[in-house]
Scaffold this motif. Structure first.
Motif, PDB file in Angstrom:
ATOM      1  N   UNK A   1     -11.510   8.075  39.653  1.00  0.00           N
ATOM      2  CA  UNK A   1     -10.695   9.294  39.517  1.00  0.00           C
ATOM      3  C   UNK A   1      -9.264   9.000  39.947  1.00  0.00           C
ATOM      4  N   UNK A   2      -8.328   9.499  39.182  1.00  0.00           N
ATOM      5  CA  UNK A   2      -6.913   9.245  39.420  1.00  0.00           C
ATOM      6  C   UNK A   2      -6.291  10.434  40.152  1.00  0.00           C
ATOM      7  N   UNK A   3      -5.887  10.193  41.411  1.00  0.00           N
ATOM      8  CA  UNK A   3      -5.215  11.264  42.151  1.00  0.00           C
ATOM      9  C   UNK A   3      -3.722  11.190  41.898  1.00  0.00           C
TER      10      UNK A   3
ATOM     11  N   UNK B   1      -4.129  22.326  30.718  1.00  0.00           N
ATOM     12  CA  UNK B   1      -5.073  21.206  30.833  1.00  0.00           C
ATOM     13  C   UNK B   1      -6.356  21.654  31.544  1.00  0.00           C
ATOM     14  N   UNK B   2      -6.201  22.493  32.547  1.00  0.00           N
ATOM     15  CA  UNK B   2      -7.408  23.000  33.231  1.00  0.00           C
ATOM     16  C   UNK B   2      -8.257  23.767  32.218  1.00  0.00           C
ATOM     17  N   UNK B   3      -7.601  24.604  31.445  1.00  0.00           N
ATOM     18  CA  UNK B   3      -8.329  25.401  30.448  1.00  0.00           C
ATOM     19  C   UNK B   3      -9.017  24.529  29.407  1.00  0.00           C
ATOM     20  N   UNK B   4      -8.413  23.376  29.142  1.00  0.00           N
ATOM     21  CA  UNK B   4      -8.984  22.479  28.123  1.00  0.00           C
ATOM     22  C   UNK B   4     -10.043  21.536  28.673  1.00  0.00           C
ATOM     23  N   UNK B   5     -10.350  21.679  29.956  1.00  0.00           N
ATOM     24  CA  UNK B   5     -11.325  20.753  30.547  1.00  0.00           C
ATOM     25  C   UNK B   5     -10.734  19.373  30.771  1.00  0.00           C
ATOM     26  N   UNK B   6      -9.425  19.316  31.011  1.00  0.00           N
ATOM     27  CA  UNK B   6      -8.788  18.013  31.217  1.00  0.00           C
ATOM     28  C   UNK B   6      -8.435  17.747  32.680  1.00  0.00           C
TER      29      UNK B   6
ATOM     30  N   UNK C   1      -1.854   8.674  35.230  1.00  0.00           N
ATOM     31  CA  UNK C   1      -1.948   7.558  34.277  1.00  0.00           C
ATOM     32  C   UNK C   1      -3.257   7.587  33.490  1.00  0.00           C
ATOM     33  N   UNK C   2      -4.328   8.123  34.059  1.00  0.00           N
ATOM     34  CA  UNK C   2      -5.553   8.237  33.266  1.00  0.00           C
ATOM     35  C   UNK C   2      -5.356   9.276  32.167  1.00  0.00           C
ATOM     36  N   UNK C   3      -4.848  10.428  32.573  1.00  0.00           N
ATOM     37  CA  UNK C   3      -4.690  11.510  31.594  1.00  0.00           C
ATOM     38  C   UNK C   3      -3.731  11.090  30.469  1.00  0.00           C
ATOM     39  N   UNK C   4      -2.769  10.260  30.818  1.00  0.00           N
ATOM     40  CA  UNK C   4      -1.791   9.869  29.796  1.00  0.00           C
ATOM     41  C   UNK C   4      -2.206   8.667  28.955  1.00  0.00           C
ATOM     42  N   UNK C   5      -3.064   7.809  29.472  1.00  0.00           N
ATOM     43  CA  UNK C   5      -3.289   6.543  28.763  1.00  0.00           C
ATOM     44  C   UNK C   5      -4.740   6.165  28.504  1.00  0.00           C
ATOM     45  N   UNK C   6      -5.656   6.787  29.210  1.00  0.00           N
ATOM     46  CA  UNK C   6      -7.025   6.267  29.146  1.00  0.00           C
ATOM     47  C   UNK C   6      -7.666   6.429  27.761  1.00  0.00           C
TER      48      UNK C   6
ATOM     49  N   UNK D   1     -12.003  11.831  30.055  1.00  0.00           N
ATOM     50  CA  UNK D   1     -10.793  11.470  30.802  1.00  0.00           C
ATOM     51  C   UNK D   1     -10.425  12.612  31.757  1.00  0.00           C
ATOM     52  N   UNK D   2     -10.601  13.823  31.283  1.00  0.00           N
ATOM     53  CA  UNK D   2     -10.293  14.997  32.109  1.00  0.00           C
ATOM     54  C   UNK D   2     -11.070  15.003  33.412  1.00  0.00           C
ATOM     55  N   UNK D   3     -12.331  14.652  33.349  1.00  0.00           N
ATOM     56  CA  UNK D   3     -13.125  14.621  34.587  1.00  0.00           C
ATOM     57  C   UNK D   3     -12.576  13.594  35.575  1.00  0.00           C
ATOM     58  N   UNK D   4     -11.903  12.606  35.057  1.00  0.00           N
ATOM     59  CA  UNK D   4     -11.381  11.531  35.920  1.00  0.00           C
ATOM     60  C   UNK D   4      -9.967  11.832  36.424  1.00  0.00           C
ATOM     61  N   UNK D   5      -9.539  13.061  36.202  1.00  0.00           N
ATOM     62  CA  UNK D   5      -8.166  13.435  36.514  1.00  0.00           C
ATOM     63  C   UNK D   5      -8.133  14.426  37.669  1.00  0.00           C
ATOM     64  N   UNK D   6      -7.438  14.058  38.735  1.00  0.00           N
ATOM     65  CA  UNK D   6      -7.321  14.924  39.922  1.00  0.00           C
ATOM     66  C   UNK D   6      -5.866  15.319  40.102  1.00  0.00           C
TER      67      UNK D   6
END
Ligand code: NOJ
Length: 745
Positions: free
Chosen positions: A315-317, A69-74, A321-326, A41-46
């Motif tokens: 990817x969600x710019x 989140x950056x540190x966590x790979x999100x 919503x991806x980071x919160x729900x995917x 999910x992190x990779x899909x988060x912009x």
């Protein structure tokens, strides 16, 4: 770089005897196999950066959380971070702290130059010079890559037919054929031959699709269109971008026919990734996945995330919503994990191609950043592009000006502005970094030039995200301007739109010169008949009064950092203008959308009575047609001939430079398919060539028409070519042409 995935990959790759595509797939698959759901999910988060923003920033920004989140790979990518120092620091956070150390992409709107702003894309398109356009994108990429950016949100390949729409400035104009050629040139310019070259960056074709057809030209508005227009007008430039190897796509804010494009699997999965075989990734536009709630399409953010992911928005710019729900949606079985795997694989492949897995700091070279900030080569490139973008709309013999002119008045707030002419998408450039028109004229005129600001056009803050304050009532400055005009031999009035009157969020319902500029012009023209109007604008304007009353009009758009020099060279005849309009200029705003390649109605052609398709107050035609642009010399067309070999037709025409100056002419070829199973426009551009012709010489220009240009898409989206009668029109614009005909089949 994290040892874990590096080692595994090296071992795997070592054992593979395959081509580079196989190696890339093996690398990416291996990496994905190690990723948790959160990391996918992190990779899909912009995320947007921490300072500048190019969209509405959500309330309650939690900076600390973003860092974590950056540190966590999100976080897979960031936008609007623009120095090596900042990019390096953020990249370090991701690479050195996250479990797998996957580098981030750094995106930016590198739209027309970067540090050194170039002409706005609509202006560049007026050059019809594909080589120059490609080069301009390559320079922009070089500059952006030098500050750490590896991904641009360009080119915008939306076709625009409505002058009210502010974003016309960012595109190639109204024509699909010209648009496809320019789309490919820009992609090639940004990406070069090798994405891992640190001078190139990944491009992004946007906004998929039909964003340029927002109803009434109002930004972010609904789009409603038939399939024939979608297939024949809107989609081809996007497909050309795919064919040119574009790495990414962006969808848009609009809906088409009731479906928000961000949530449309037919567009994104069936057409783009299916039929066209696009293997890059699709990023949403800023917040557009979440905005499906406001569109009344998704009942809440979670549903929006589900619709977006399933529809192929990878990817969600900035919608969060991806980071919160995917993750939850996958656990609940609402989104298959394979959907995430596909999206992540596409994203990682672009990172791989950019060389980020070999060196996450490939684009972070401080020395290069410093040297690029003053690059003479880039400045020269921007000047060349600027000169080629200028269009001479009208000239009753006033231009070019003599270098020995005395008593020249220069009037207009824009003439002195070093910011307005930078254009709208100039976020990488410093304020006040353009050569103003006044500065450009100074070396030619010295003390023979006097300046008056004239009426105030704008006041207050000039900023990307804020509405510009236009003066509609204060007439101060007009009297002084008129007084100067009266005592001068020649008057150069620089007028038009501020750079921040077009671009995102900047539609206008009135497309005349903003504020009180026309009022001032009227008074100036009453006291001096030698007026040259130098226009700066990001869209077609209604210039009916100006055309009828001013002897010379030069369209200079917004030409960026080198504006003043380019304009001066053209005004004094050192550069012979050769630009041609990529959009029709209407007579009245009531005519728009107005474009040259209209369909014929059942009631075309003037009739005695009222029963034909017309306005009772203005002609149907535009003031300046598509393809129009004058020169300081004259070109005569003659001897159109057509030869046939099977279903291939060769069209030749002689073009004579009958004036006294050498020059470049854009020779344009149009066709009309007279009868077809789906009606075709009254004319369509199908070829153009920009040729240099010396004074007094003639050149024969040849075009080939074959099945690649004679066909069209039917309403099932299939490209077909039909037998029948065709008309051919060749000329220096879309109206004044030499005509011929042939029959296919
Ligand atoms: C919104 C615009 O529509 C898009 O074109 C741009 O790239 C993004 N904002 C990022 O700034």
């Amino acid at each position: 770089m994290k040892i874990k995935y590096l080692l595994a990959t090296v071992l795997l790759i070592g054992s593979l005897i395959g081509n580079s595509q196989d190696k890339r797939s093996a690398f990416v698959d291996n990496l994905i196999s190690q990723m948790t759901l959160e990391e996918k999910v992190g990779q899909m988060n912009l995320y947007n950066g921490f300072f500048d923003a190019t969209g509405p920033v959500p309330d309650n920004q939690d900076t600390k959380n973003k860092y974590n989140q950056i540190k966590n790979g999100e976080v897979g990518a960031m936008l609007n971070v623009k120095t090596v120092k900042e990019i390096k620091a953020l990249q370090q956070l991701a690479v050195e702290n996250s479990r797998l150390g996957i580098p981030m992409l750094f995106g930016f709107d590198v739209i027309h130059g970067h540090k050194i702003s170039g002409p706005i894309p609509l202006a560049e398109s007026a050059s019809w010079d594909l080589e120059a356009i490609e080069k301009a994108a390559a320079y922009a990429a070089m500059e952006a890559a030098a500050v750490g950016i590896n991904w641009t949100f360009a080119p915008m390949v939306d076709i625009g037919r409505d002058a009210r729409w502010g974003r016309n400035m960012e595109g190639a104009g109204e024509d699909t054929y010209l648009g496809t050629k320019i789309a490919a040139a820009r992609v090639k310019g940004f990406q070069g031959d090798d994405l891992s070259d640190p001078n190139t960056i990944a491009a992004c074709a946007k906004h998929f699709a039909a964003y340029g057809f927002a109803e009434a030209g109002r930004e972010y508005n609904t789009t409603d269109m038939g399939l024939s227009t979608l297939y024949n007008v809107i989609l081809p430039p996007f497909q050309a971008a795919v064919d040119a190897g574009v790495a990414t796509f962006m969808n848009g804010f609009n809906e088409i026919n009731g479906i928000p494009v961000t949530g449309d699997p037919w567009l994104q999965r069936d057409i783009l990734k299916g039929q066209w075989g696009f293997d890059g990734f699709v990023v949403s536009d800023w917040g557009s996945i979440g905005e499906m709630v406001a569109h009344s399409y998704a009942k809440d953010n979670k549903t929006a995330a589900k619709i977006g992911a399933n529809a192929g928005s990878d990817m969600d710019m900035e919608a969060y919503v991806y980071i919160n729900h995917l993750k939850e949606l996958v656990e609940e079985g609402e989104v298959k994990e394979s959907v995430l795997d596909d999206a992540v694989s596409r994203i990682l492949k672009v990172k791989y191609d950019l060389g980020l897995f070999d060196d996450p700091y490939l684009y972070c070279d401080e020395e290069k950043e410093k040297s690029m900030a003053v690059s003479q080569e880039v400045k020269d490139g921007a000047l060349d592009m600027a000169k080629k973008s200028i269009v001479l709309l009208k000239n009753d013999g006033v231009l070019p000006l003599s270098k020995t002119s005395k008593n020249v008045a220069v009037i207009g707030q824009i003439a002195a502005s070093k910011t307005s002419v930078l254009g709208s998408w100039r976020l990488g450039a410093d304020d006040n970094s353009a050569v103003s028109v006044l500065e450009g004229l100074k070396p030619y005129l010295g003390d023979n030039m006097k300046y008056e600001r004239g009426v105030e056009v704008w006041s207050g803050t000039e900023a990307f995200a804020q509405e510009l304050k236009i003066n509609e009532d204060n007439t101060d400055g007009i009297d002084e301007a008129v007084k100067l005009a009266k005592s001068s031999d020649v008057v150069i009035v620089v007028a038009g739109e501020h750079g921040y009157q077009s671009g995102e969020g900047r539609s206008r319902a009135d497309i005349r010169l903003p504020g009180l500029q026309r009022k001032m012009l009227k008074k100036i023209c009453a006291v001096n008949s030698n007026v040259v109007l130098v226009l700066t604008n990001g869209r077609p304007l209604d210039l009916s009064w100006e055309d009828a009353n001013i002897p010379a009009i030069l369209e200079t758009w917004q030409l960026g950092a080198m504006s003043g020099h380019a304009i001066a060279e053209v005004l004094f005849g050192e550069h012979n203008p050769s630009g041609k309009l990529p959009m029709t200029f209407p007579r009245e705003v009531g005519q728009v959308p107005l474009y040259y390649n209209q369909k014929s109605t059942g009631r075309g052609g003037a009739k005695d009575m009222v029963f034909w398709s017309h306005y009772s107050d203005v002609p149907n035609t535009g003031l300046y047609p598509f393809g129009h642009g004058l020169s300081y010399t004259k070109y005569d067309y003659s001897g159109l001939s057509i030869t046939q070999q099977g279903n291939t037709f060769t069209v030749s025409v002689n073009v004579t430079n009958s004036g006294k100056r050498d020059g470049h002419e854009v020779v344009q070829l149009y066709i009309r398919d007279k009868y077809a199973s789906v009606t075709r426009p009254i004319k369509e551009l199908k070829g153009f060539e920009k040729v240099f012709i010396k004074a007094g010489e003639t050149q024969t220009v040849q075009f080939t028409l074959d099945d690649t240009t004679l066909g069209f898409y039917n309403n099932q989206g299939t490209y077909i070519v039909e037998d029948g009668d065709f008309e051919v029109m060749v000329g220096g614009d879309s109206v004044n042409t030499q005509n011929g005909a042939f029959t296919r089949g």
